[in-house]
Design a protein around this motif. Structure first.
Motif, mmCIF file in Angstrom:
data_model
loop_
_atom_site.group_PDB
_atom_site.id
_atom_site.type_symbol
_atom_site.label_atom_id
_atom_site.label_comp_id
_atom_site.label_asym_id
_atom_site.label_seq_id
_atom_site.Cartn_x
_atom_site.Cartn_y
_atom_site.Cartn_z
ATOM 1 N N ARG A 3 0.948 -0.788 -0.141
ATOM 2 C CA ARG A 3 0.478 0.325 0.064
ATOM 3 C C ARG A 3 0.765 0.993 -0.181
ATOM 4 O O ARG A 3 0.417 2.251 -0.752
ATOM 5 N N ASP A 4 1.650 1.444 0.624
ATOM 6 C CA ASP A 4 2.642 2.295 1.022
ATOM 7 C C ASP A 4 4.050 2.885 -0.272
ATOM 8 O O ASP A 4 3.294 3.444 -0.818
ATOM 9 N N LEU A 5 3.887 2.060 -1.138
ATOM 10 C CA LEU A 5 4.866 1.604 -2.323
ATOM 11 C C LEU A 5 4.138 1.859 -3.647
ATOM 12 O O LEU A 5 4.248 3.062 -3.857
ATOM 13 N N LEU A 6 2.280 1.359 -3.509
ATOM 14 C CA LEU A 6 1.860 2.581 -4.096
ATOM 15 C C LEU A 6 1.368 3.912 -4.292
ATOM 16 O O LEU A 6 1.252 4.369 -5.241
ATOM 17 N N LEU A 7 1.075 4.070 -2.910
ATOM 18 C CA LEU A 7 0.299 5.988 -2.647
ATOM 19 C C LEU A 7 1.944 6.266 -3.422
ATOM 20 O O LEU A 7 1.848 7.133 -4.173
ATOM 21 N N ARG A 8 3.525 6.092 -2.789
ATOM 22 C CA ARG A 8 4.444 6.574 -3.075
ATOM 23 C C ARG A 8 4.001 6.689 -4.845
ATOM 24 O O ARG A 8 4.373 7.930 -5.292
ATOM 25 N N LEU A 10 1.542 5.940 -6.910
ATOM 26 C CA LEU A 10 0.583 6.793 -7.276
ATOM 27 C C LEU A 10 0.940 8.293 -7.661
ATOM 28 O O LEU A 10 0.885 10.187 -8.206
ATOM 29 N N ARG A 11 1.332 8.797 -5.952
ATOM 30 C CA ARG A 11 1.581 10.402 -5.760
ATOM 31 C C ARG A 11 3.366 11.318 -6.620
ATOM 32 O O ARG A 11 3.493 12.126 -7.522
ATOM 33 N N GLY A 12 4.116 10.198 -6.556
ATOM 34 C CA GLY A 12 5.446 9.949 -7.789
ATOM 35 C C GLY A 12 4.838 10.562 -9.572
ATOM 36 O O GLY A 12 5.730 11.637 -9.626
ATOM 37 N N ARG A 13 4.012 10.746 -9.883
ATOM 38 C CA ARG A 13 3.640 10.800 -11.662
ATOM 39 C C ARG A 13 3.464 12.273 -11.042
ATOM 40 O O ARG A 13 3.443 12.637 -12.552
ATOM 41 N N PHE A 14 3.137 12.893 -9.809
ATOM 42 C CA PHE A 14 2.877 14.242 -10.288
ATOM 43 C C PHE A 14 3.615 14.961 -9.613
ATOM 44 O O PHE A 14 3.192 16.351 -9.407
ATOM 45 N N VAL A 15 5.025 14.698 -8.939
ATOM 46 C CA VAL A 15 5.747 15.515 -7.816
ATOM 47 C C VAL A 15 6.175 17.226 -9.339
ATOM 48 O O VAL A 15 6.545 16.527 -10.164
ATOM 49 N N LEU A 97 7.938 -3.890 -5.244
ATOM 50 C CA LEU A 97 8.509 -2.883 -6.279
ATOM 51 C C LEU A 97 7.391 -2.804 -7.320
ATOM 52 O O LEU A 97 7.084 -1.747 -8.281
ATOM 53 N N ALA A 98 7.519 -3.687 -8.220
ATOM 54 C CA ALA A 98 7.155 -4.335 -9.445
ATOM 55 C C ALA A 98 5.751 -4.229 -9.306
ATOM 56 O O ALA A 98 4.756 -3.333 -10.374
ATOM 57 N N LEU A 99 5.279 -4.938 -9.167
ATOM 58 C CA LEU A 99 3.908 -4.941 -8.503
ATOM 59 C C LEU A 99 2.850 -3.444 -7.780
ATOM 60 O O LEU A 99 2.369 -3.410 -9.164
ATOM 61 N N SER A 100 3.489 -2.363 -7.445
ATOM 62 C CA SER A 100 2.862 -1.618 -7.194
ATOM 63 C C SER A 100 3.088 -0.566 -8.320
ATOM 64 O O SER A 100 2.765 0.536 -8.477
ATOM 65 N N ALA A 101 4.209 -0.509 -8.884
ATOM 66 C CA ALA A 101 4.828 0.377 -10.219
ATOM 67 C C ALA A 101 3.990 -0.016 -11.319
ATOM 68 O O ALA A 101 2.894 0.622 -12.216
ATOM 69 N N ALA A 102 3.556 -0.674 -11.206
ATOM 70 C CA ALA A 102 2.545 -1.307 -12.928
ATOM 71 C C ALA A 102 0.928 -1.245 -12.250
ATOM 72 O O ALA A 102 0.389 -1.235 -12.643
ATOM 73 N N THR A 103 0.734 -1.878 -11.339
ATOM 74 C CA THR A 103 -0.659 -1.468 -10.434
ATOM 75 C C THR A 103 -0.944 0.494 -10.455
ATOM 76 O O THR A 103 -2.638 0.563 -10.872
#
Length: 251
Positions: A3-8, A10-15, A97-103
């Motif tokens: 969950r933390d990696l996923l939120l990171r 998601l947020r990182g795409r709009f930094v 790491l890979a799964l959170s990036a894909a998700t």
């Protein structure tokens, strides 16, 4: 941790973006307007015979799921180099790491897809609400397939950096082999059967059947792809985990 990696991610795409999450909605709508002008006005593209709807609507139903599929694989492939420092310093489940990036990539594209579906009535097309459940299952199957292929791509990218140049080309080739810009009936007779071997092609057809024609039950191809996508996901994750202990030597 996922969950933390996923939120990171998601947020990182709009930094650094002032509009932030607004682009999740604006970008698909702008692209939809561009596609509508280019294909509907300039090229005067038409939908398959027997369908009474604008080409841009027929295109949009398959275009954004494909973008989600493609982006999930590409983001997963890039996840190991992007987190090289974290991998070398912190013991963690690297497949997360890979799964959170894909998700994250898939979720953002699906959010844009929702914005497109909401805007389609402007083109005179009403989405069939009774087909939403079947469409959600098809998207879930598409995500499982993308995540599984993303595991393969993420592991191989560590050892073969040429995959950075090769993978986008392969996905572009796969895009044109998938009936997104054209109907399968437009293929020459001797190629008609080939598109059926493309696992994504049938999923796109099932999405169109669900959202445009209100097909309540999942399509036959979607049901057939449920075990196939699950198998690709599990085998891809096992392949990734098998190679993960050697990543530090190459990153």
């Amino acid at each position: 941790m996922f969950r933390d990696l996923l939120l990171r991610d998601l947020r990182g795409r709009f930094v650094g973006s002032r509009s932030g999450w607004l682009w999740v909605v604006l970008t698909p709508l702008l692209l939809l307007a561009v596609y509508g002008f280019v294909f509907g006005v300039i090229f005067r593209a038409r939908v398959p015979a027997g369908l009474d709807l604008p080409f841009v609507a027929w295109l949009a139903i398959a275009m954004w799921p494909w973008l989600a599929f493609q982006d999930a694989i590409l983001r997963a492939a890039a996840s190991m180099p992007e987190h090289a420092n974290l991998i070398s310093k912190v013991p963690l489940a690297r497949d997360q790491l890979a799964l959170s990036a894909a998700t994250a990539a898939f979720v953002l594209q699906v959010a844009g897809f929702v914005a497109v579906l909401v805007a389609l009535p402007l083109f005179g097309v009403a989405i069939a609400p009774q087909g939403l459940a079947a469409a959600l299952l098809t998207l879930a199957v598409l995500f499982a397939l993308a995540a599984g292929l993303g595991f393969f791509a993420a592991a191989l990218r560590v050892f073969y950096r040429d995959l950075d140049q090769l993978l986008p080309t392969l996905l572009m080739f796969a895009f044109f082999l998938t009936p997104i810009l054209y109907a399968p009936e437009m293929l020459p007779d001797h190629l008609q059967s080939l598109w059926m071997f493309n696992p994504v092609a049938g999923l796109m057809n099932d999405l169109r059947a669900a959202l445009l024609h209100g097909q309540v039950l999942p399509g036959a191809h979607t049901l057939w792809m449920v075990p196939v996508s699950a198998l690709v996901f599990l085998v891809g994750r096992a392949f990734f985990r098998r190679l993960a202990p050697y990543f530090e030597d190459y990153l």
